[in-house]
Design a protein around this motif. Structure first.
Motif, PDB file in Angstrom:
ATOM      1  N   GLN A 196      -3.781  30.815 -25.241  1.00  0.00           N
ATOM      2  CA  GLN A 196      -3.079  29.799 -26.022  1.00  0.00           C
ATOM      3  C   GLN A 196      -3.954  29.368 -27.196  1.00  0.00           C
ATOM      4  O   GLN A 196      -5.097  28.932 -27.013  1.00  0.00           O
ATOM      5  CB  GLN A 196      -2.766  28.591 -25.130  1.00  0.00           C
ATOM      6  CG  GLN A 196      -1.959  27.491 -25.798  1.00  0.00           C
ATOM      7  CD  GLN A 196      -1.872  26.250 -24.926  1.00  0.00           C
ATOM      8  OE1 GLN A 196      -2.873  25.598 -24.656  1.00  0.00           O
ATOM      9  NE2 GLN A 196      -0.670  25.932 -24.468  1.00  0.00           N
ATOM     10  N   ASN A 197      -3.436  29.529 -28.399  1.00  0.00           N
ATOM     11  CA  ASN A 197      -4.109  29.069 -29.628  1.00  0.00           C
ATOM     12  C   ASN A 197      -5.510  29.664 -29.806  1.00  0.00           C
ATOM     13  O   ASN A 197      -6.384  29.034 -30.406  1.00  0.00           O
ATOM     14  CB  ASN A 197      -4.212  27.535 -29.654  1.00  0.00           C
ATOM     15  CG  ASN A 197      -2.857  26.864 -29.702  1.00  0.00           C
ATOM     16  OD1 ASN A 197      -1.915  27.406 -30.256  1.00  0.00           O
ATOM     17  ND2 ASN A 197      -2.752  25.686 -29.102  1.00  0.00           N
ATOM     18  N   ASP A 279      -3.069  24.373 -35.024  1.00  0.00           N
ATOM     19  CA  ASP A 279      -3.345  24.971 -33.710  1.00  0.00           C
ATOM     20  C   ASP A 279      -4.838  25.121 -33.436  1.00  0.00           C
ATOM     21  O   ASP A 279      -5.291  26.108 -32.861  1.00  0.00           O
ATOM     22  CB  ASP A 279      -2.640  26.323 -33.560  1.00  0.00           C
ATOM     23  CG  ASP A 279      -1.130  26.165 -33.446  1.00  0.00           C
ATOM     24  OD1 ASP A 279      -0.678  25.067 -33.065  1.00  0.00           O
ATOM     25  OD2 ASP A 279      -0.397  27.139 -33.731  1.00  0.00           O
ATOM     26  N   ASN A 381       2.725  25.661 -30.250  1.00  0.00           N
ATOM     27  CA  ASN A 381       1.537  26.440 -29.906  1.00  0.00           C
ATOM     28  C   ASN A 381       1.757  27.898 -30.266  1.00  0.00           C
ATOM     29  O   ASN A 381       2.897  28.380 -30.286  1.00  0.00           O
ATOM     30  CB  ASN A 381       1.243  26.348 -28.400  1.00  0.00           C
ATOM     31  CG  ASN A 381       0.751  24.980 -27.973  1.00  0.00           C
ATOM     32  OD1 ASN A 381      -0.222  24.466 -28.517  1.00  0.00           O
ATOM     33  ND2 ASN A 381       1.430  24.365 -27.009  1.00  0.00           N
ATOM     34  N   THR A 382       0.663  28.603 -30.512  1.00  0.00           N
ATOM     35  CA  THR A 382       0.724  30.063 -30.636  1.00  0.00           C
ATOM     36  C   THR A 382       0.128  30.676 -29.375  1.00  0.00           C
ATOM     37  O   THR A 382      -0.843  30.163 -28.821  1.00  0.00           O
ATOM     38  CB  THR A 382      -0.041  30.577 -31.867  1.00  0.00           C
ATOM     39  OG1 THR A 382      -1.369  30.051 -31.850  1.00  0.00           O
ATOM     40  CG2 THR A 382       0.639  30.156 -33.152  1.00  0.00           C
ATOM     41  N   ASP A 406       4.920  32.321 -31.592  1.00  0.00           N
ATOM     42  CA  ASP A 406       4.797  30.913 -31.929  1.00  0.00           C
ATOM     43  C   ASP A 406       5.981  30.159 -31.338  1.00  0.00           C
ATOM     44  O   ASP A 406       7.138  30.535 -31.566  1.00  0.00           O
ATOM     45  CB  ASP A 406       4.775  30.762 -33.460  1.00  0.00           C
ATOM     46  CG  ASP A 406       4.331  29.388 -33.918  1.00  0.00           C
ATOM     47  OD1 ASP A 406       4.678  28.396 -33.238  1.00  0.00           O
ATOM     48  OD2 ASP A 406       3.661  29.303 -34.963  1.00  0.00           O
TER      49      ASP A 406
END
Length: 410
Positions: A196-197, A279, A381-382, A406
């Protein structure tokens, strides 16, 4: 007590993003096509990574670098350099510039690679190692990066957690790996890492697809790849030291520059509030001069968090991409129980910064990113998906697939 002339103890590189010397600042590594993106290049392409750092002692030093191939779990693959490198096994960093017009003198070093001297020849995880005077027992910086040889496609989708108790706080990533060449034993030969991110504190490893179909592996098991959505990152703007920009309460100039940010409040328990963030990324920028690289000054930034310590035995930290999300002495905050306040100061280069507060519980050895920030399934979030494959009879794992999705594209 060490003196200014004492010889530093010999150290060894660790397989993580790490700064080994206190005089090194602002480490950056990203694909030149997208600033501060995941440091990944496609094998055999013309893509390059930009790697840079500052030496706050000023002057010029002799820095060398090399790369090492790693497994998917970021341990050494144990290969010879001839197995994974073309051309030279190491080289000097020759691009450096002195700071100009800044109170903090420094020298900025930069490196673009792969290049004519150092070039990986197989895909996978790599560690870039920078060291002084050609001696790897004098580590300066280590930086993870990725070399991709794409042979699979990945379809990924983020939804609210299907677990009823987590539906308002968590996000779940479902994905499918599509392959045209046969993968004989995906349980043994294939690993998929989800992040995550780009945050190494938020990763999950997948070794067993839920469904194996002709040409595809499906990862949709109900409780897997379920992440706290957390909250949008906090941010501050120190591109200029002539006026107080976003989240800056005070700017003081004396022998150096000190910036005090407005005190932050605990947002856990609040309703989701949509803030535009990056992010966790940061961008070196300078509105007071012309050259971001050499005319951006260093600033002592003071953070304050008004919150009660979550447990009796733990520490609070301020993290972001700017410090590789590391929980170390520099990022640790001091707690004042009488004022119910955490505080700390970090030396950072002028720019735009995302950050958040985390709690590390000493008794459970667990890190909680939500206790101060809150967690919401709506948060933007990415998510990064890395697919690793060890071919039958091979001595190393290859990175054969990557995608990024995303949640804001839902």
């Amino acid at each position: 007590m060490a003196t200014a002339h004492s010889v530093p103890a010999r150290q060894a590189f660790t397989f993580e993003n790490k700064v080994y010397q206190p005089h090194i600042g602002t480490v950056q590594c990203y694909n030149l096509k997208k600033e501060q993106w995941i440091p990944l290049v496609v094998l055999g392409s013309d893509e390059k990574l930009l790697f840079s750092f500052d030496d706050l002692r000023g002057g010029s030093r002799i820095y060398w670098y090399t790369i090492e191939h790693c497994r998917s779990d970021w341990q050494s693959s144990g290969l010879s350099t001839t197995d994974y490198m073309e051309r030279l096994p190491e080289d000097r960093i020759t691009d450096y510039k002195y700071s100009f017009g800044t109170l903090q003198k420094y020298t900025s070093y930069a490196l673009a690679f792969p290049n004519e001297q150092v070039r990986p020849k197989i895909p996978g995880n790599y560690l870039l190692k920078v060291y002084e005077q050609g001696d790897q027992r004098k580590p300066v910086v280590s930086q993870r990066f990725y070399v991709l040889a794409p042979s699979v496609n990945i379809s990924a989708d983020v939804v609210a957690s299907p677990q009823v108790a987590l539906r308002q706080t968590n996000q779940k990533l479902n994905f499918t790996v599509f392959h045209s060449s046969p993968i004989q034993n995906p349980y043994a030969d294939l690993k998929v890492l989800v992040m995550q991110n780009g945050n190494p504190l938020a990763t999950k490893l997948n070794t067993r697809p839920q469904f194996i179909r002709q040409g595809s592996l499906v990862y949709t098991e109900m409780t897997s790849n379920d992440f706290p959505g957390l909250n949008e990152y906090r941010k501050f703007d120190i591109r200029s030291l002539r006026y107080k920009a976003e989240n800056v309460q005070q700017i003081v100039r004396d022998t150096g520059v000190r910036v005090r940010l407005f005190a932050d409040l605990k947002t856990a328990g609040d309703k989701y509030s949509n803030r535009i963030d990056e992010d966790g990324r940061f961008y070196i920028r300078n509105q007071d001069g012309r050259d971001d690289r050499t005319e951006s000054d260093y600033v002592n930034v003071s953070f304050t968090l008004n919150a009660v310590a979550p447990t009796g035995d733990g520490e609070a930290y301020v993290i972001g991409r700017f410090n590789n999300y590391r929980l170390d002495d520099e990022s640790r905050l001091t707690y004042d129980a009488s004022s119910k306040q955490f505080s700390g100061t970090m030396k950072l280069k002028q720019g735009l910064y995302d950050y958040r507060y985390v709690w590390a519980d000493k008794s459970t050895h667990m890190t909680d990113q939500a206790v101060f920030e809150g967690s919401f399934y709506e948060t933007g979030n990415t998510y990064q998906v890395f697919v690793y494959y060890r071919r039958p009879g091979s001595r190393w794992e290859e990175l054969i697939g990557f995608t990024e999705t995303d949640t804001r594209e839902r």
